[in-house]
Scaffold this active site. Sequence first.
Site, PDB file in Angstrom:
ATOM      1  N   GLU A  44     112.531  11.797 -22.283  1.00  0.00           N
ATOM      2  CA  GLU A  44     112.017  12.043 -23.063  1.00  0.00           C
ATOM      3  C   GLU A  44     111.932  13.888 -23.238  1.00  0.00           C
ATOM      4  O   GLU A  44     111.761  14.963 -22.081  1.00  0.00           O
ATOM      5  CB  GLU A  44     109.985  11.962 -22.743  1.00  0.00           C
ATOM      6  CG  GLU A  44     108.842  12.383 -23.850  1.00  0.00           C
ATOM      7  CD  GLU A  44     108.038  12.188 -23.516  1.00  0.00           C
ATOM      8  OE1 GLU A  44     106.733  12.135 -24.215  1.00  0.00           O
ATOM      9  OE2 GLU A  44     107.517  11.629 -22.119  1.00  0.00           O
ATOM     10  N   LYS A 126     107.887   9.148 -31.150  1.00  0.00           N
ATOM     11  CA  LYS A 126     107.274   8.443 -30.597  1.00  0.00           C
ATOM     12  C   LYS A 126     106.080   8.178 -31.401  1.00  0.00           C
ATOM     13  O   LYS A 126     105.934   8.802 -32.223  1.00  0.00           O
ATOM     14  CB  LYS A 126     106.056   9.629 -29.667  1.00  0.00           C
ATOM     15  CG  LYS A 126     105.623   8.862 -27.925  1.00  0.00           C
ATOM     16  CD  LYS A 126     105.085  10.039 -26.638  1.00  0.00           C
ATOM     17  CE  LYS A 126     104.721   9.459 -26.366  1.00  0.00           C
ATOM     18  NZ  LYS A 126     104.425  10.722 -24.939  1.00  0.00           N
ATOM     19  N   CYS A 162     107.736   6.919 -23.953  1.00  0.00           N
ATOM     20  CA  CYS A 162     107.540   7.287 -22.894  1.00  0.00           C
ATOM     21  C   CYS A 162     105.481   6.963 -23.229  1.00  0.00           C
ATOM     22  O   CYS A 162     105.070   4.888 -22.377  1.00  0.00           O
ATOM     23  CB  CYS A 162     106.404   8.521 -22.675  1.00  0.00           C
ATOM     24  SG  CYS A 162     105.262   8.598 -20.846  1.00  0.00           S
ATOM     25  N   GLY A 337      99.737  34.386   3.584  1.00  0.00           N
ATOM     26  CA  GLY A 337      98.865  35.202   4.356  1.00  0.00           C
ATOM     27  C   GLY A 337      98.569  34.005   6.099  1.00  0.00           C
ATOM     28  O   GLY A 337      97.809  32.807   5.056  1.00  0.00           O
ATOM     29  N   SER A 339      95.981  32.834   8.709  1.00  0.00           N
ATOM     30  CA  SER A 339      95.375  32.846   9.219  1.00  0.00           C
ATOM     31  C   SER A 339      95.097  32.284  10.471  1.00  0.00           C
ATOM     32  O   SER A 339      94.188  32.350  11.470  1.00  0.00           O
ATOM     33  CB  SER A 339      94.597  31.940   8.176  1.00  0.00           C
ATOM     34  OG  SER A 339      94.124  30.793   8.496  1.00  0.00           O
ATOM     35  N   GLY A 340      96.189  31.020  11.025  1.00  0.00           N
ATOM     36  CA  GLY A 340      96.329  30.275  11.722  1.00  0.00           C
ATOM     37  C   GLY A 340      95.541  29.134  12.002  1.00  0.00           C
ATOM     38  O   GLY A 340      95.488  28.258  12.524  1.00  0.00           O
ATOM     39  N   GLY A 341      94.538  29.030  10.097  1.00  0.00           N
ATOM     40  CA  GLY A 341      94.286  27.737   9.696  1.00  0.00           C
ATOM     41  C   GLY A 341      94.731  26.732   9.180  1.00  0.00           C
ATOM     42  O   GLY A 341      95.973  26.454   9.327  1.00  0.00           O
ATOM     43  N   ILE A 342      94.378  25.799   9.548  1.00  0.00           N
ATOM     44  CA  ILE A 342      95.485  24.533   8.544  1.00  0.00           C
ATOM     45  C   ILE A 342      95.581  24.628   7.306  1.00  0.00           C
ATOM     46  O   ILE A 342      96.779  24.486   7.164  1.00  0.00           O
ATOM     47  CB  ILE A 342      94.234  23.000   9.019  1.00  0.00           C
ATOM     48  CG1 ILE A 342      95.217  22.204   8.365  1.00  0.00           C
ATOM     49  CG2 ILE A 342      93.531  23.187   8.220  1.00  0.00           C
ATOM     50  CD1 ILE A 342      95.944  21.444   9.295  1.00  0.00           C
ATOM     51  N   ASP A 343      94.883  25.676   6.423  1.00  0.00           N
ATOM     52  CA  ASP A 343      95.851  25.530   5.174  1.00  0.00           C
ATOM     53  C   ASP A 343      96.308  26.339   4.999  1.00  0.00           C
ATOM     54  O   ASP A 343      97.276  26.407   3.797  1.00  0.00           O
ATOM     55  CB  ASP A 343      94.455  25.815   4.820  1.00  0.00           C
ATOM     56  CG  ASP A 343      93.112  24.914   4.245  1.00  0.00           C
ATOM     57  OD1 ASP A 343      93.145  23.831   4.314  1.00  0.00           O
ATOM     58  OD2 ASP A 343      92.075  25.260   4.253  1.00  0.00           O
ATOM     59  N   GLU A 443      87.410  23.277  -0.748  1.00  0.00           N
ATOM     60  CA  GLU A 443      86.726  25.089  -0.849  1.00  0.00           C
ATOM     61  C   GLU A 443      86.697  25.003  -2.782  1.00  0.00           C
ATOM     62  O   GLU A 443      85.798  25.442  -2.954  1.00  0.00           O
ATOM     63  CB  GLU A 443      87.870  25.343  -0.471  1.00  0.00           C
ATOM     64  CG  GLU A 443      87.850  25.488   1.043  1.00  0.00           C
ATOM     65  CD  GLU A 443      89.434  26.469   1.520  1.00  0.00           C
ATOM     66  OE1 GLU A 443      89.248  26.028   3.260  1.00  0.00           O
ATOM     67  OE2 GLU A 443      89.658  26.366   0.850  1.00  0.00           O
ATOM     68  N   LYS A 559      84.435  30.330 -10.868  1.00  0.00           N
ATOM     69  CA  LYS A 559      85.522  30.648  -9.735  1.00  0.00           C
ATOM     70  C   LYS A 559      87.196  29.908 -10.155  1.00  0.00           C
ATOM     71  O   LYS A 559      87.339  30.461  -9.953  1.00  0.00           O
ATOM     72  CB  LYS A 559      84.668  30.455  -8.270  1.00  0.00           C
ATOM     73  CG  LYS A 559      84.219  31.284  -8.005  1.00  0.00           C
ATOM     74  CD  LYS A 559      84.080  30.354  -6.822  1.00  0.00           C
ATOM     75  CE  LYS A 559      83.408  31.620  -5.753  1.00  0.00           C
ATOM     76  NZ  LYS A 559      82.754  31.666  -4.273  1.00  0.00           N
TER      77      LYS A 559
END
Length: 590
Positions: A44, A126, A162, A337, A339-343, A443, A559
Amino acid sequence: MPRLRLALNQIDSTVGDLAGNAEAVVRWTRHSAGQGAHLVAFPEMMLTGYPVEDLALRSSFVAASRAALVSLATRLADEGLGGLPVVVGHLDRSATARPKYGQPAGAPQNAVAVLHGGEVVLSLAKHHLPNYGVFDEFRYFVPGDTMPVLRVRGVDVALAVCEDLWQDGGRVPAARSARAGLLLSVNASPYERDKDDTRLELVRKRAQEAGCTTAYLAMAGGQDELVFDGDSIVVDRDGAVLARAPQFTEECVVLDLDLPAAGADAPTGVVDDGLRIDRVVLSEEPVHGGGPASSDEPLLSGGHAERLDDDEEVYAALVAGLRAYVTKNGFRSVLVGLSGGIDSALVAAIACDAVGARHVYGVSMPSRYSSEHSRGDAAELARRTGLNFRTVAIEAMFDAYMGALGLTGLAEENLQSRLRGTLLMALSNQEGHLVLAPGNKSELAVGYSTLYGDSVGGYGPIKDVYKTSVFRLAEWRNRAAAARGRTPPIPENSITKPPSAELRPGQVDTDSLPDYPVLDAILDLYVDRDRGADEIVAAGYARELVARTLRMVDTAEYKRRQYPPGTKISAKGFGRDRRLPVTNLWRETG
């Protein structure tokens, strides 16, 4: 029984790149011809890319698409491919439609053309226009009103686009009324978790309704927040799978289909839903599939690609989405960046898989509150993956701000995050990297991020991934590496330690949030399924906890509006899927 060799080109396209997309059509058509195909199909809106959004409302872009289509037909003929029918999606304009009030001016259409002999021999639009989730097709297009049927090698092929399969009625029952031997649907259907199972059942059901073999050709690749996972499917009239293409991979699926011959008394006129049969005959002489007159060529089956498990599928989608965004927008490298964190660890792993470790730059930005193990985990991640790594401490910058402003509490905590965001964007400006925001869906939902801090970036690879899934994907990626005899990219400590923003001494996420398994379960009900507070409480969650969580979600819309785009993997991601006013005093909990 006639045999039709069908080539389904499950490939990527780029929105607005008419020349590049046309080049891809020529290249893959040449490949299909080399495989002896009788009919070649592309997804498509292949020529324009999908979705084109408000480009559809620009008459100049519509005109450019129409001109590119005519040029493509001529080029295919000039290169000796004119005798091969090619089905290709594009952006068109209705020649006769007079849009009603509320329909787009200029009558643009999500269209498909059949190219043959240097000309556009058949055009359709379509019929069913989706207007939910990420789709706004009522805003952009007017529907088609024909039932296109193409006769190739003695077989009648009905064409659909589709949503014509996803909605009841329309071209599926019309294909049965037209007595088609094959229903070919071209698609640009975005990926969602678990959609592959839904799609298979849909195609099976429509094949039975149409009473004929059905081929579902899907797009691969990515466009902004959307990922297209391929997974093209061909089933017979009873729903048995004849071929299935791989996921998240460009592929030309070629297979031989033994199909009923078109009758001399094939229906004409208007059929189901007022659709007018628009029949074009290209070739009556069949290629026989059995008996003494059968072809000497070997039978091509198209293959059955191995399916990905659930976590592998989601991870592949995240890799494909990031790769498409980086390459199509001309970036050479990405910046994370660490941070050492999981994300940030998962984002870095995805980035290395998407663009290669040598194009991934990681920077550790410790403050006085950063633990030694977090600094070490960031460095260990870099060592395991081979990405480019540096450390830039922010303590001196932080002290300068504090000396000038004397901030305390939350303002002091957020200052650290904003300094890191400023540093990342400065490096991006200086060195040309695309900054990747590491925020996850949990988050983003509750506003647990710093505006202009950890939310900065040009793309958010895991913005539609809940925190519990972040852990699961990290564990899967490490297992997959170990199974191949390679070093798991994510340090175990990043997975096992309690999540923390490390903006004050001893801080952990659960100081401010419920445990993630509970939080994510509530968010799934509220964000993804639009359940109200009473329904969530009835599902077994404490009313006070539900009220607090929903309040955080409702007040964080401002945010989310300012967060960068990111790969969509769920049925309702933050963005075009979920549109709520920023200024909004309605509260589920009073």
